[in-house]
Design a protein around this motif. Structure first.
Motif, PDB file in Angstrom:
ATOM      1  N   SER A 132       0.851  -1.190   0.000  1.00 46.79           N
ATOM      2  CA  SER A 132       0.000   0.000   0.000  1.00 46.79           C
ATOM      3  C   SER A 132       0.882   1.232   0.000  1.00 46.79           C
ATOM      4  O   SER A 132       1.825   1.329   0.784  1.00 46.79           O
ATOM      5  CB  SER A 132      -0.900   0.034   1.245  1.00 46.79           C
ATOM      6  N   VAL A 133       0.574   2.164  -0.895  1.00 42.31           N
ATOM      7  CA  VAL A 133       1.254   3.465  -0.917  1.00 42.31           C
ATOM      8  C   VAL A 133       0.293   4.498  -0.338  1.00 42.31           C
ATOM      9  O   VAL A 133      -0.861   4.592  -0.766  1.00 42.31           O
ATOM     10  CB  VAL A 133       1.661   3.870  -2.346  1.00 42.31           C
ATOM     11  N   ILE A 134       0.765   5.258   0.641  1.00 44.14           N
ATOM     12  CA  ILE A 134      -0.060   6.238   1.356  1.00 44.14           C
ATOM     13  C   ILE A 134       0.515   7.631   1.131  1.00 44.14           C
ATOM     14  O   ILE A 134       1.702   7.865   1.366  1.00 44.14           O
ATOM     15  CB  ILE A 134      -0.125   5.909   2.853  1.00 44.14           C
ATOM     16  N   ILE A 135      -0.354   8.566   0.680  1.00 40.86           N
ATOM     17  CA  ILE A 135       0.094   9.918   0.345  1.00 40.86           C
ATOM     18  C   ILE A 135      -0.836  10.944   0.984  1.00 40.86           C
ATOM     19  O   ILE A 135      -1.981  11.099   0.549  1.00 40.86           O
ATOM     20  CB  ILE A 135       0.099  10.131  -1.183  1.00 40.86           C
ATOM     21  N   PRO A 136      -0.397  11.669   2.013  1.00 43.30           N
ATOM     22  CA  PRO A 136      -1.193  12.794   2.520  1.00 43.30           C
ATOM     23  C   PRO A 136      -1.148  13.949   1.519  1.00 43.30           C
ATOM     24  O   PRO A 136      -0.104  14.214   0.912  1.00 43.30           O
ATOM     25  CB  PRO A 136      -0.474  13.184   3.826  1.00 43.30           C
ATOM     26  N   THR A 137      -2.274  14.625   1.334  1.00 44.59           N
ATOM     27  CA  THR A 137      -2.313  15.718   0.362  1.00 44.59           C
ATOM     28  C   THR A 137      -3.040  16.939   0.915  1.00 44.59           C
ATOM     29  O   THR A 137      -3.934  16.834   1.747  1.00 44.59           O
ATOM     30  CB  THR A 137      -3.029  15.291  -0.942  1.00 44.59           C
ATOM     31  N   LEU A 138      -2.632  18.080   0.396  1.00 42.00           N
ATOM     32  CA  LEU A 138      -3.339  19.348   0.587  1.00 42.00           C
ATOM     33  C   LEU A 138      -2.999  20.225  -0.611  1.00 42.00           C
ATOM     34  O   LEU A 138      -1.846  20.646  -0.771  1.00 42.00           O
ATOM     35  CB  LEU A 138      -2.926  20.041   1.889  1.00 42.00           C
ATOM     36  N   ASN A 139      -3.982  20.461  -1.455  1.00 37.33           N
ATOM     37  CA  ASN A 139      -3.783  21.285  -2.655  1.00 37.33           C
ATOM     38  C   ASN A 139      -2.545  20.838  -3.439  1.00 37.33           C
ATOM     39  O   ASN A 139      -1.689  21.636  -3.796  1.00 37.33           O
ATOM     40  CB  ASN A 139      -3.678  22.762  -2.272  1.00 37.33           C
ATOM     41  N   GLY A 140      -2.501  19.546  -3.703  1.00 39.44           N
ATOM     42  CA  GLY A 140      -1.331  18.987  -4.388  1.00 39.44           C
ATOM     43  C   GLY A 140      -1.571  18.596  -5.833  1.00 39.44           C
ATOM     44  O   GLY A 140      -0.830  17.781  -6.386  1.00 39.44           O
ATOM     45  N   ALA A 141      -2.592  19.175  -6.455  1.00 46.55           N
ATOM     46  CA  ALA A 141      -2.958  18.754  -7.809  1.00 46.55           C
ATOM     47  C   ALA A 141      -1.821  18.906  -8.814  1.00 46.55           C
ATOM     48  O   ALA A 141      -1.673  18.087  -9.726  1.00 46.55           O
ATOM     49  CB  ALA A 141      -4.182  19.551  -8.280  1.00 46.55           C
TER      50      ALA A 141
END
Length: 313
Positions: free
Chosen positions: A9-18
């Motif tokens: 599993s790959v886990i990526i936290p994001t915030l306005n990362g488009a």
């Protein structure tokens, strides 16, 4: 234990990362290692991060922005993951080639190794002071670290990275995951806990990832304020060697690098950066003496300090 049979599993936290996420997710798709799922855990992005993640096949978890925590958010996503191996990445990192994940997982074939982290290559356009930071912290030679290395390596024994790192899920859970709440350095704090528990941490230099920053002087101050404050969670890190000593060594080597590359103006820039880093770090060490309402202006992770203030009230 053969990694080929394990789910990833790959886990990526994001915030306005488009702007960055498409590159990352597309590069994950072409990895030589089969990825069983990609989880994007988003903190109320106002751009089209979530839409892009869904379009590119990622599972999306959403949390309120004010609930984001470097440790807690990653722990939450880990509980939702199906993987036996958890690969944590940041939204602004991109695998350098299609062997990145494969090379990242290889050290975990050793049952004594609980985490491996990759080598960061600066992105094009990165300022030279941050280029050196990547060269200094992420050399070409891989390294296995455990408790016996503490006397020689000091605080660098616990170096880890949330930018690109793989964890054995069973042992990750056994040690309670990342610290929570934590303002910064959840990766390093976990590595310290793992090493003190008798596990090994591996720096996998062949697992290449594009990642770098161009922090302003003010943001460097704030970042190092948070770093120093985070070490209150794990006094063992401070006890094995003062971070300032490693900072002095870094600065001397940086000056040599800049001089050898005839970047004399950058020496002035590096000196200013060092002043802001040192001031932020020293103030962060004294954060318990600073009013809670003021800390959110001194640190980079404003939401953390806001949340601490609400909990105190």
């Amino acid at each position: 234990m053969k990694l080929i049979k394990l789910r990833i599993s790959v886990i990526i936290p994001t915030l306005n990362g488009a702007n960055d996420l498409s590159k990352l997710l597309n590069q994950i798709k072409v990895q030589t290692t089969e990825i069983d799922e990609v989880i994007v855990i988003d903190s109320q992005s106002t751009d089209d991060t979530v839409q892009k993640a869904l379009q590119l096949g990622a599972k999306v978890l959403q949390i309120p922005k004010h609930d984001f925590d470097h440790g807690g958010t990653r722990n939450f996503a880990a509980k939702k993951a199906i993987g036996d191996i958890l690969v944590f990445m940041t939204q602004d990192a991109v695998p350098y080639n299609n062997h990145t994940i494969e090379n990242l997982l290889l050290p975990l074939a050793n049952p004594e190794t609980i985490v491996s982290y990759g080598r960061q290559i600066p992105k094009p356009g990165t300022k030279i002071t941050d280029q050196f930071l990547r060269l200094y912290n992420y050399p070409q030679q891989s390294l296995t670290k455990d408790k016996k290395d503490i006397n020689a390596m000091g605080i660098k024994t616990f170096q880890n990275s949330n930018v690109c790192a793989a964890y054995r899920r069973l042992e990750f859970n056994k040690l309670g995951g990342f610290p929570n709440p934590v303002v910064s350095n959840e990766d390093m704090l976990f590595a310290a806990k793992a090493i003190m528990a008798g596990y090994k941490v591996v720096y996998a230099a062949d697992a290449l990832v594009l990642h770098s920053h161009n922090y302003s002087y003010i943001n460097l101050f704030k970042r190092y304020f948070d770093i120093a404050a985070s070490l209150e969670h794990e006094p063992i890190i401070k006890n094995v060697g003062r971070a300032e000593a490693k900072g002095y060594d870094f600065l001397i080597e940086q000056f040599k690098f800049l001089r050898e590359n005839n970047r004399f103006l950058a020496i002035f820039q590096a000196s200013l950066e060092a002043i802001f880093k040192y001031a932020g770090y020293k103030l962060g060490e004294k954060n318990n003496c600073i009013p809670m309402g003021l800390k959110k202006y001194l640190g980079l992770n404003k939401n953390y300090w806001d949340r601490q203030l609400r909990n105190k009230c």
